[in-house]
Design an enzyme around this catalytic site. Sequence first.
Site, PDB file in Angstrom:
ATOM      1  N   ARG A 190       0.825  -1.213   0.000  1.00 38.10           N
ATOM      2  CA  ARG A 190       0.000   0.000   0.000  1.00 38.10           C
ATOM      3  C   ARG A 190       0.857   1.260   0.000  1.00 38.10           C
ATOM      4  O   ARG A 190       0.564   2.218  -0.727  1.00 38.10           O
ATOM      5  CB  ARG A 190      -0.948  -0.023   1.204  1.00 38.10           C
ATOM      6  CG  ARG A 190      -2.128  -0.940   0.986  1.00 38.10           C
ATOM      7  CD  ARG A 190      -3.037  -1.077   2.201  1.00 38.10           C
ATOM      8  NE  ARG A 190      -4.217  -1.861   1.839  1.00 38.10           N
ATOM      9  CZ  ARG A 190      -5.144  -2.251   2.698  1.00 38.10           C
ATOM     10  NH1 ARG A 190      -5.034  -1.963   3.983  1.00 38.10           N
ATOM     11  NH2 ARG A 190      -6.189  -2.953   2.274  1.00 38.10           N
ATOM     12  N   TYR A 220      -5.644  -0.566  -6.745  1.00 37.87           N
ATOM     13  CA  TYR A 220      -4.639  -1.508  -6.264  1.00 37.87           C
ATOM     14  C   TYR A 220      -4.602  -1.611  -4.738  1.00 37.87           C
ATOM     15  O   TYR A 220      -4.690  -0.606  -4.038  1.00 37.87           O
ATOM     16  CB  TYR A 220      -3.256  -1.042  -6.707  1.00 37.87           C
ATOM     17  CG  TYR A 220      -2.680  -1.721  -7.927  1.00 37.87           C
ATOM     18  CD1 TYR A 220      -3.057  -3.001  -8.298  1.00 37.87           C
ATOM     19  CD2 TYR A 220      -1.719  -1.080  -8.701  1.00 37.87           C
ATOM     20  CE1 TYR A 220      -2.505  -3.607  -9.410  1.00 37.87           C
ATOM     21  CE2 TYR A 220      -1.155  -1.675  -9.808  1.00 37.87           C
ATOM     22  CZ  TYR A 220      -1.548  -2.948 -10.165  1.00 37.87           C
ATOM     23  OH  TYR A 220      -1.001  -3.548 -11.257  1.00 37.87           O
ATOM     24  N   GLU A 221      -4.390  -2.831  -4.250  1.00 39.98           N
ATOM     25  CA  GLU A 221      -4.104  -3.110  -2.839  1.00 39.98           C
ATOM     26  C   GLU A 221      -5.130  -2.499  -1.885  1.00 39.98           C
ATOM     27  O   GLU A 221      -4.802  -1.992  -0.821  1.00 39.98           O
ATOM     28  CB  GLU A 221      -2.693  -2.625  -2.468  1.00 39.98           C
ATOM     29  CG  GLU A 221      -1.596  -3.034  -3.414  1.00 39.98           C
ATOM     30  CD  GLU A 221      -1.535  -4.548  -3.647  1.00 39.98           C
ATOM     31  OE1 GLU A 221      -2.139  -5.301  -2.859  1.00 39.98           O
ATOM     32  OE2 GLU A 221      -0.900  -4.961  -4.613  1.00 39.98           O
ATOM     33  N   GLY A 222      -6.369  -2.540  -2.281  1.00 38.58           N
ATOM     34  CA  GLY A 222      -7.443  -1.956  -1.483  1.00 38.58           C
ATOM     35  C   GLY A 222      -7.854  -0.622  -2.057  1.00 38.58           C
ATOM     36  O   GLY A 222      -7.071   0.317  -2.113  1.00 38.58           O
ATOM     37  N   GLN A 232      -9.385   2.055   1.933  1.00 36.57           N
ATOM     38  CA  GLN A 232      -8.430   2.859   2.709  1.00 36.57           C
ATOM     39  C   GLN A 232      -9.183   3.800   3.656  1.00 36.57           C
ATOM     40  O   GLN A 232      -8.787   3.990   4.819  1.00 36.57           O
ATOM     41  CB  GLN A 232      -7.528   3.680   1.785  1.00 36.57           C
ATOM     42  CG  GLN A 232      -6.775   2.890   0.735  1.00 36.57           C
ATOM     43  CD  GLN A 232      -5.984   1.748   1.309  1.00 36.57           C
ATOM     44  OE1 GLN A 232      -5.284   1.890   2.306  1.00 36.57           O
ATOM     45  NE2 GLN A 232      -6.108   0.580   0.687  1.00 36.57           N
TER      46      GLN A 232
END
Length: 586
Positions: A297, A434-436, A441
């Site tokens: 992240r 990406y990545e959450g 977030q």
Amino acid sequence: MSDYQPPLRDIRFNLEELVDLDGVCQATANADCDAEIVNAILEEAGRLCAEEIAPLNQSSDQAGSTFADRAVTQAPGLDKAYQHYIDGGWGSLSEDVEYGGQGLPKLLSTTLQEMVQSANLSFSLCPMLSQGSIEAISLHASEELKQAYLPKMISGEWTGTMNLTEPQAGSDLAAIRSKAEPDGDGYRIFGQKIFITWGDHQMTENIVHLVLARLPDAPPGVKGISLFVVPKFLVNEDGSLGERNDVYPASIEHKMGIHASPTCVMAFGDDIGAKGYLVGEANNGLVYMFSMMNNARLGVGMQGVAVSERSYQHAVSFAKERVQGMTVSGPGGIVKHPDVRRMLMTMRAATEAGRSMLYTSMAAVDLAHSATDADVKAKASRRVALLTPVSKGWATEMSLEVTSLGVQVHGGMGFIEETGAAQYQRDARILPIYEGTTGIQAADLIGRKFLRDNGRGMNELLADIDADIAAAKSVEGIEDVVAVVEQAVTRYKSLLTTIQSNGEDAVWVGSVATSFMMLSGYVWGGWLMLKSAAASAPKQQDEPFYRNKVVTARVFCQQLLPRAEALLQSIECGAGAIMDIPEDEL
């Protein structure tokens, strides 16, 4: 050569003036981190990125990756660039010396990461995912697995991937169906994973997949997920490569951007089952995978900064050369037009604020991992937890605005692929996903990192912000910047009480979460730009760089920080009418 020039001066400024690299090195007892080493790393990394990686950005985007016969071939030229990358030992900068790393602070590998990402975002995803895999194995795997895999991964001879997502299980990892069946000294993995970045390529002799799957007796939901190492080629006891494992790419995605990064559908166990090895304890895989996730992240947040920097440089170059119409100050490039300058300075201010946020986060990561003082380490861990969702979410959302402005500066030429401006916007679009996603977030920030923490980490951060505002008041020439930032922080504090009082209302919290995350980004960005101005103002008569830092901070406070007030008003409305239209009438 490309048009990319690594922003070495601003990177050095962040290391020296903003996050105190020397102090981080002392707190982590890193004696090898001296000025000579830092300068050598920055200069040589800058050369590698500008001369060897950046020139491939447009050509690799146009060529893309190819898929045939259950194998992926990367875009031409990337294999040579990757070999130069590993020959220089770049992947090992901050890794454990016990397994071949150089043991330097993560702050220094972050400088490399930023420059590689600016040079070629698609290419940079390969070493970035490997770093996340190394992190998970280092923290959670057995010594046997560490010895078998880490040396080759740290050297870059092998790369690593993350395998979470499945067709029916996007962000909801509880829905994972991939299974792991006991088989001798390991397991046989069966299942399919999608959206696997650099899941296959020909740049290295082996690829180490980290895979989430369920054991036969696993409990349902996220508590029944285990993590496995699944290599492309099995590794013999002497470290040599053995037979091909039963893991293959089934296809690659045709994407909006990052064309040179193969995004694979990976098939595990279509024949006899892919041999895998359990990482840590059974059914604890999700906890382990988040070691990779949190690492990634912050890496993606830096990608937002990096692609913004590249887009800004590209737009500035075009604006200086493009002559159109009579400007307010006579003939010359469109850079003389006030509105073009507005766009360029917005791009610059957002990028510099994002860079400062990411370097601040990575300084906290170093302290959280390696500080010798237990209290410093604990506080840094809370700081990392708080900063990560904003550093990732805000920086990537801002990259969409910055790269869009980059196209706009080019006018109609920006819409034409040959100019290269469109690629940055296409590439940036994946970053808030990406990545959450941004929403994930935001939920993490407001729920886990603020409400569940009872504001402890936030209060520590605000105390540091207050101290920096107080110190800045003694610096001449930035009174306007101090006043604007102090007012924004005061309003921000008052809002925190409102959020806490509504913390039990899930609809209210969910409705305001993203606005709160973006608000935090603007306010914290204002704080860091104030710190930059305070450090630069006393030197601005001596060097244009420092004068320009003060000007950029002022632009941030005049043009971007006012957005915080609008977000505050939106949050104060709570859920408002957001949920009022029935879903079948949408």
